[in-house]
Design an enzyme around this catalytic site. Structure first.
Site, PDB file in Angstrom:
ATOM      1  N   GLU A 375       0.655  -1.025  -0.095  1.00 47.60           N
ATOM      2  CA  GLU A 375      -0.041  -0.041  -0.026  1.00 47.60           C
ATOM      3  C   GLU A 375       0.839   1.384   0.060  1.00 47.60           C
ATOM      4  OE1 GLU A 375      -3.129  -0.117  -0.750  1.00 47.60           O
ATOM      5  OE2 GLU A 375      -3.224  -2.262  -0.442  1.00 47.60           O
ATOM      6  N   HIS A 505     -13.194  -6.691  -4.736  1.00 52.86           N
ATOM      7  CA  HIS A 505     -12.806  -5.977  -6.020  1.00 52.86           C
ATOM      8  C   HIS A 505     -14.012  -6.219  -6.908  1.00 52.86           C
ATOM      9  CE1 HIS A 505      -9.237  -7.269  -4.188  1.00 52.86           C
ATOM     10  NE2 HIS A 505      -8.840  -6.304  -4.508  1.00 52.86           N
TER      11      HIS A 505
END
Length: 805
Positions: A375, A505
């Site tokens: 991230e 997702h």
């Protein structure tokens, strides 16, 4: 005036006109960039507030901000379409105009755009707030995070895992199904309004590269590259699959086929996406020190901030910048302790105006340690291209953005790096066995996920292309899952489910092929950066930390953003314009050799026929036309519902009569699989109290026998036209073989006696009388007075004894 002068003047006039057009375009873009950044920031901030505090009020504010941004973007897109790209020579201006001319969801009518936003927000909320409750204790409920994720990460209880797996799909996936159907229609309409064939084609458009000779790439090439690279990766995956199957057979000996697919709920997380959590069950050399440093992190009192600070140190060591002060102030790095509902799925945010954040419910594990690097890699990319114009602030393509953090994770996971930060003991020695342990752990995360990613996106592309009818979405999903991934559903699912959308997702509208391409890119990048760091040795031992040369090479690429074709950006780093799977295969080569040796006595590959519930299933064949002729009805979903209900009735009756138990079986407890048009299917029954408790086939057979007549009457059929294979018809005696051993012996003895009798009386009895006498010897019912007739209650019509269903 000569012709040459006229030509020169014409060229000057054209150049002047072109210059004026470009000046006008540049002025328009400068104004757009300034206004867009402000409105985009407000929309992103409202979205952040909703994701970190899910309330109706925040949802309303997010929708309002999104509507303002959408209206502005639609207006600016229409203005941009007035500029002819053929008249623009400046590559930067042309690239921005081309991006802005794609109006995205603004191409829909206002009502449909609002409808789409509502669907997306609703799907996100269902996913983030979905719960699975214990049927025995309805007050005991589990969110996905934290709760169900922990069960799927650590439990080795087959039934508990199945309860969590099925519960998530039944509670969340079923709610998402009608919404996802609407989503597909609207997204396809949006894509076609933007001159794409469908929404999958729209997503693949992110990989288009044009404008620079020799660096062009079209979106159909992506399909070819993915197909070709997957063929190269498949042998490695098949070896890993075979090894994992063997190890899982030791843990779940009754539930794994040595030649079949792997049950989907046993693969390390809720989706079987990453097999990382299987490492404790599959470790090759247990006597070696554990390279999963979770315990060391806990023992050293690491927390979320320490994890992210350590990731920051890594990036700084290669010459990349520190996180901004606002990052540490505004990020959500742990789950809030104030009962707020949040979206826990890790994401990196570039809100604009230099505001960078990460949202993650961090846990102190090695997996989360590597996720933090991933991230933060997104944030490093965001910061690197922050000086680009607004429309070019993006990765060279979506796979590049995902790959950056993964490069750092490859180094951060090495024993060398873990020793350097004190998570492995200083006396840790690397040898062939520790090398295999390390590579297997890496493969469970990296190689294990590639078929999952490829198959999921292939399914979605086919759905958007209308190649899979809506009434076969789930059926095709599991067919492809078996064929491509070697994974089987532990329970059969019908078309009321939406299993793909049970993944973040999918329900949150993310392209997924990025996670496939990023894996290819990350190893290409790693190989190039290790060369820049002057690493000497196998690729899997490379740690680029503290190499500013490697960092500078990476930063040069990151700072370009989306200002040029990704093929050029790739070439600048790796020296090639194409996706190449060889660095990945080289990285895992020692493991590949070892796996082949381990699997020499095992089946490599899988049969798609086996399923975990097959042994307890009963096959049904229904012959409507042969039984009913012109009166035959169509076998529909409603008929199947009636069948399942009738079986549930039979189960209730059986448990009530035979076991003196009141068990509330319902149609949802009757599971149907392998439905064929002609009509045939398999079914089995689970307990209403626990979906993981399959009722033994023998008990279901007894229940069917007890209520066979009732079931036949419901459908207007009989034992021959409604066949339960393996269950003898109840309206006639069970079938027995015509010849048995005892009957042969008895016949020989009786034959000898009869011959003797015949010799004694042959002269006094006629041939016909002798024949009748022989039959009488063989007929135990000869004493009955057939003229009167005797009623056998066992052969009465069931309607005489029982009321209709």
């Amino acid at each position: 005036m000569s012709s040459s002068c006229w030509l020169l003047l014409s060229l000057v006039a054209v150049a002047t006109a072109q210059s004026l057009i470009e000046e006008k375009a540049e002025s328009f873009l400068n104004k757009f960039n300034q206004e867009a950044e402000d409105l985009s920031y407000q929309s992103s901030l409202a979205s952040w507030n909703y994701n970190t505090n899910i309330t109706e009020e925040n949802a309303q504010k997010m929708n309002e901000a999104a509507a303002k941004w959408s209206a502005f973007y639609e207006e600016q897109s229409k203005i941009a379409q007035n500029f002819s790209l053929q008249e623009i020579q400046n590559a930067t201006i042309k690239r921005q105009l081309k991006a802005l001319q794609q109006s995205g969801s603004s191409a829909l009518s206002p009502d449909k755009n609002k409808q789409l936003n509502t669907i997306l927000n609703t799907m996100s909320t269902i996913y983030s707030t979905g719960k699975v409750c214990n049927s025995m204790n309805p007050q005991e409920c589990f969110l996905l995070e934290p709760g169900l994720d922990e069960i799927m990460a650590t439990s080795t209880d087959y039934n508990r895992r199945l309860w969590a797996w099925e519960g998530w799909r039944a509670e969340v996936g079923k709610q998402l199904r009608p919404l996802y159907e609407e989503y597909v229609v609207l997204k396809n309409e949006m894509a076609r309004a933007n001159n794409y064939e469908d929404y999958g084609d729209y997503w693949r458009g992110d990989y288009e590269a044009e404008g620079v000779e020799g660096y062009n790439y079209n979106r159909n090439q992506l399909i070819e590259d993915v197909e070709n690279t997957f063929k190269e990766i498949k042998p490695l995956y098949e070896q890993l699959h075979a090894y994992v199957r063997t190890k899982l057979m030791e843990v779940y000996p009754s539930y794994i086929s040595p030649t079949g697919c792997l049950p989907a709920h046993l693969l390390g997380d809720m989706w079987g996406r990453f097999w990382t959590n299987l490492y404790p069950l599959t470790t090759p050399f247990l006597q070696k020190p554990n390279i999963d440093v979770t315990d060391a992190m806990v023992n050293q009192s690491w927390d979320a901030e320490r994890i992210f600070k350590e990731a920051e140190k890594f990036f700084v060591s290669v010459g990349l910048p520190q996180m901004t002060p606002g990052f540490w102030t505004n990020s959500m790095l742990t789950e809030p302790g104030d009962d707020r509902k949040v979206v826990c799925h890790p994401t990196a945010w570039d809100l604009g105006h230099g505001d960078f954040r990460i949202k993650m419910c961090t846990k102190v594990t090695m997996d989360n340690f590597l996720t933090a690097h991933h991230e933060m890699g997104h944030i490093q990319y965001d910061m690197a291209y922050a000086k680009q114009p607004f429309l070019l602030r993006n990765g060279a393509n979506e796979g590049f953005h995902e790959a950056v953090g993964e490069i750092m994770s490859l180094s951060a996971a090495t024993p060398k790096h873990l020793k350097s930060i004190g998570l492995l003991p200083s006396n840790f020695q690397e040898d062939n066995e520790t090398e295999i342990n390390f590579l297997l752990k890496q493969a469970l995360t990296i190689v294990g996920t590639l078929p999952f990613t490829y198959m999921l996106e292939k399914w979605r592309w086919m759905v958007f292309q209308d190649k899979i009818p809506r009434e076969q979405w789930t059926k095709k999903w599991w067919e492809m899952k078996r064929e491509i991934v070697g994974v089987v559903e532990p329970l059969p699912h019908d078309e009321t489910y939406c299993d793909p959308a049970s993944l973040f997702h999918v329900s949150n509208d993310y392209s997924f092929i990025r996670y496939y391409t990023r894996t290819i890119y990350q190893f290409q990048f790693q190989e190039a950066l290790c060369q820049a760091a002057k690493h000497d040795g196998p690729l899997h031992k490379c740690d680029i930390s503290n190499s500013t040369e490697a960092g500078q090479k990476l930063l040069n690429m990151l700072s370009l953003g989306n200002s040029g074709p990704w093929t050029l950006a790739l070439e600048n780093v790796v020296g090639s314009r194409n996706m190449d799977v060889k660095p990945l295969l080289n990285y895992f080569q020692p493991l590949f050799v070892w796996l082949k040796e381990q699997n020499r006595n095992s089946t490599v590959g899988w049969s798609t026929d086996w399923s975990p519930y097959a042994d307890q299933s009963i096959k049904v064949r229904i012959s409507l036309k042969s039984a009913l002729g012109k009166n035959a009805y169509e076998w529909t979903d409603n008929e199947m519902y009636l069948f399942r209900s009738s079986v549930a009735y039979a189960m209730r009756e059986y448990f009530s009569r035979e076991k003196n138990q009141t068990v509330p079986f319902g149609e949802a407890d009757v599971w149907v699989s392998d439905l064929k048009p002609r009509v045939s299917f398999n079914f089995f029954v689970t307990s209403p109290k626990n979906v993981s408790d399959i009722i033994p086939r023998s008990e279901v057979e007894e229940a069917i026998r007890m209520s066979r007549g009732r079931i036949n009457d419901i459908f207007g059929l009989n034992d021959n036209s409604l066949e339960f294979l393996g269950i003898y018809p109840t309206l006639k005696p069970p079938y027995e073989p015509p010849v048995t051993i005892w009957l042969i012996i008895f016949g020989v003895v009786m034959g000898t006696v009869v011959v003797g009798i015949v010799i004694l009386i042959v002269t006094g009895i006629k041939g016909r009388k002798k024949k009748n006498e022989t039959k009488r010897e063989e007929n135990p019912y000869d004493s009955m007075d057939i003229g009167k007739g005797e009623s056998n209650a066992g052969f009465q019509n069931s309607d005489d004894a029982q009321t209709s269903f």
